[in-house]
Motif scaffolding. Structure first.
Motif, PDB file in Angstrom:
ATOM      1  N   TYR A 339       0.718  -1.073   0.087  1.00  0.00           N
ATOM      2  CA  TYR A 339       0.092  -0.106   0.082  1.00  0.00           C
ATOM      3  C   TYR A 339       0.784   1.079  -0.035  1.00  0.00           C
ATOM      4  CZ  TYR A 339      -2.702   3.806   1.833  1.00  0.00           C
ATOM      5  OH  TYR A 339      -3.390   5.155   1.677  1.00  0.00           O
ATOM      6  N   ILE A 340       1.912   1.219   1.030  1.00  0.00           N
ATOM      7  CA  ILE A 340       2.863   2.582   1.004  1.00  0.00           C
ATOM      8  C   ILE A 340       3.474   2.471  -0.332  1.00  0.00           C
ATOM      9  CG2 ILE A 340       5.048   3.356   1.886  1.00  0.00           C
ATOM     10  CD1 ILE A 340       3.799   2.313   4.570  1.00  0.00           C
ATOM     11  N   TYR A 341       3.894   1.668  -0.724  1.00  0.00           N
ATOM     12  CA  TYR A 341       4.659   1.437  -2.255  1.00  0.00           C
ATOM     13  C   TYR A 341       3.646   2.195  -3.263  1.00  0.00           C
ATOM     14  CZ  TYR A 341       7.858  -1.855  -0.141  1.00  0.00           C
ATOM     15  OH  TYR A 341       8.890  -2.622   0.550  1.00  0.00           O
ATOM     16  N   SER A 342       2.290   1.783  -3.272  1.00  0.00           N
ATOM     17  CA  SER A 342       1.330   2.287  -4.406  1.00  0.00           C
ATOM     18  C   SER A 342       1.192   3.880  -4.314  1.00  0.00           C
ATOM     19  CB  SER A 342      -0.001   1.460  -3.816  1.00  0.00           C
ATOM     20  OG  SER A 342      -0.635   2.360  -3.057  1.00  0.00           O
ATOM     21  N   ILE A 343       1.496   4.339  -3.053  1.00  0.00           N
ATOM     22  CA  ILE A 343       1.465   5.819  -2.969  1.00  0.00           C
ATOM     23  C   ILE A 343       2.613   6.462  -3.501  1.00  0.00           C
ATOM     24  CG2 ILE A 343       1.528   7.837  -1.463  1.00  0.00           C
ATOM     25  CD1 ILE A 343      -0.101   6.052   0.566  1.00  0.00           C
ATOM     26  N   ALA A 344       3.772   5.634  -3.245  1.00  0.00           N
ATOM     27  CA  ALA A 344       4.980   6.365  -3.914  1.00  0.00           C
ATOM     28  C   ALA A 344       4.931   6.164  -5.465  1.00  0.00           C
ATOM     29  CB  ALA A 344       6.216   5.581  -3.240  1.00  0.00           C
TER      30      ALA A 344
END
Length: 431
Positions: A339-344
């Motif tokens: 999820y965090i990677y998707s934001i990045a």
């Protein structure tokens, strides 16, 4: 539960080649994954909600399954998911719980039970720097900042505790005392045994504090305190400048933690290397380069089943099925990291890659829902096998696996971004 347009046997073969990757970004297939996850999450959302008990005076969110107490960042991400479902009150309750229970120094344990704070590793690990961000996100969702006024001083004390205990004035950046305090329990980019006395300036700790300062700048302004607002904004700017000055490795095009004693980079590519990108702290060109070189590289972070928590090239890379004495951040697929990677990836223009990841991780969750009616904390990055909590070792009294819900709920938001252009990016004014 509805059946997808492909069978269970297909779940773990649709990865790897260009043809197979196009399968995972096909909107019809992704819609099927989304529909099945959405249906399963209706019940799982109920399992994370607890009513007030003991010292926990407001409704609170737990990871459910294996974990029955309140955890700071699990609840932060879950509460943002509930905001996206039109139920923002859980974020307000989360902020009030931590603000009200903080002591006069601003200390509050990261994990709480109805009986009081939960000791971890013979210490009471302080909460992670997310409290002001929670207040900000609820206020934006509710269209009202005025409710913060009675809690404002307490929130500032909690943030100031981080300044006093975790700020290195030499570099103007933040550190964790030990990896377990970061939540990424055995992240090898940090010291993670009590006997390891090394100390590092941390990309994730500094990025989270950047978010706190940005949030406080807006909160202070909305409460009519212009002077403090400007001070917080200046602190945020300094953190960003110092992170790019000290933690960015130009040769390797990556953010590394920094040894506080020597000032040297600690060249480990892990989950925490990418947290600054969640806050858009990297310049556009640098952000795109590091994502291409590491996140999208099958010899580093990308596996056939999503993105790893540690680079495959790291000497400590593994997919061990562990949950005690700490959860494994040394390789396995995590819902929260993806999820965090998707934001990045969204911030730096890689939407097709998000769609691929949403399909890859979404299939792991779908199979879990079908097989167990719940989810796991981690998945094997090379096989897609569900790992912790062990389906064989950890069971409920009636024989079901204990499972894990928590921030895996945010994968529904990733799919909504891909399919409906409805993104949950946790952006803060000033980023």
């Amino acid at each position: 539960m509805k059946k997808l347009l492909f069978g269970v046997a297909t779940l773990f073969v649709a990865c790897g080649t260009n043809e197979q990757n196009s399968f995972l970004t096909d909107k019809t297939q992704l819609q099927g994954i989304y529909d099945e996850i959405s249906e399963g999450f209706v019940q799982l959302r109920k399992e994370v909600v607890r009513q007030p008990q003991g010292c926990l005076k407001y409704p609170y969110l737990i990871p459910a399954g294996f974990y029955q107490n309140l955890w700071d960042w699990d609840a932060f991400f879950m509460a943002n998911h509930f905001i996206s479902r039109g139920e923002p009150q859980y974020m307000k309750d989360w902020v009030q719980l931590y603000a009200d229970l903080a002591d006069e120094t601003g200390y509050i344990s990261g994990s709480l039970t109805p009986e009081g704070p939960r000791p971890m590793y013979s210490k009471y690990a302080p909460m992670k720097p997310l409290l002001a961000q929670g207040a900000y996100h609820y206020s934006v969702a509710a269209g009202d900042f005025s409710w913060i006024a009675p809690h404002y001083e307490a929130i500032k004390r909690v943030v100031n505790y981080q300044r006093e205990k975790r700020f290195d004035p030499k570099y103007g950046l933040y550190f964790w005392e030990i990896a377990m305090f970061s939540g990424a329990d055995n992240n090898p980019a940090l010291n993670y045994w009590d006997g390891d006395t090394r100390s590092y300036l941390c990309t994730d700790a500094s990025a989270f504090m950047y978010g706190e300062m940005l949030s406080l700048a807006v909160i202070a302004r909305e409460l009519g305190n212009k002077v403090e607002s400007e001070q917080f904004a200046a602190e945020a700017k300094a953190i960003k400048e110092n992170l790019n000055k000290y933690c960015w490795n130009e040769k390797d095009q990556c953010y590394y933690n920094v040894d506080r004693e020597t000032g040297d980079h600690y060249p480990r590519v892990s989950y925490s290397s990418f947290v600054p990108l969640m806050y858009k702290m990297a310049p556009e060109a640098a952000g795109r380069t590091t994502l291409q070189r590491y996140m999208l590289n099958s010899e580093a972070m990308r596996s056939d089943y999503g993105f790893r928590s540690l680079s495959k090239a790291d000497p400590e890379y593994n997919n061990k099925n562990i949950i005690k004495p700490f959860s494994n951040w040394q390789g396995p697929i995590w819902g929260i990291t993806n999820y965090i990677y998707s934001i990045a990836l969204k911030h730096y223009g890689f939407e097709q890659e998000i769609a691929w990841m949403a399909g890859a991780v979404g299939q792991l969750i779908v199979k879990d829902l079908r097989d167990f009616g719940t989810m796991h904390e981690t998945y094997h990055a090379e096989t897609g096998e569900p790992l912790a909590p062990s389906s064989f070792k950890y069971k409920t009294a009636d024989g079901r696996i204990q499972g894990f819900v928590s921030w895996n709920l945010c994968m529904q938001n990733v799919l909504e971004g891909v399919l409906q252009d409805k993104w949950m990016l946790l952006e803060i004014e000033g980023m």
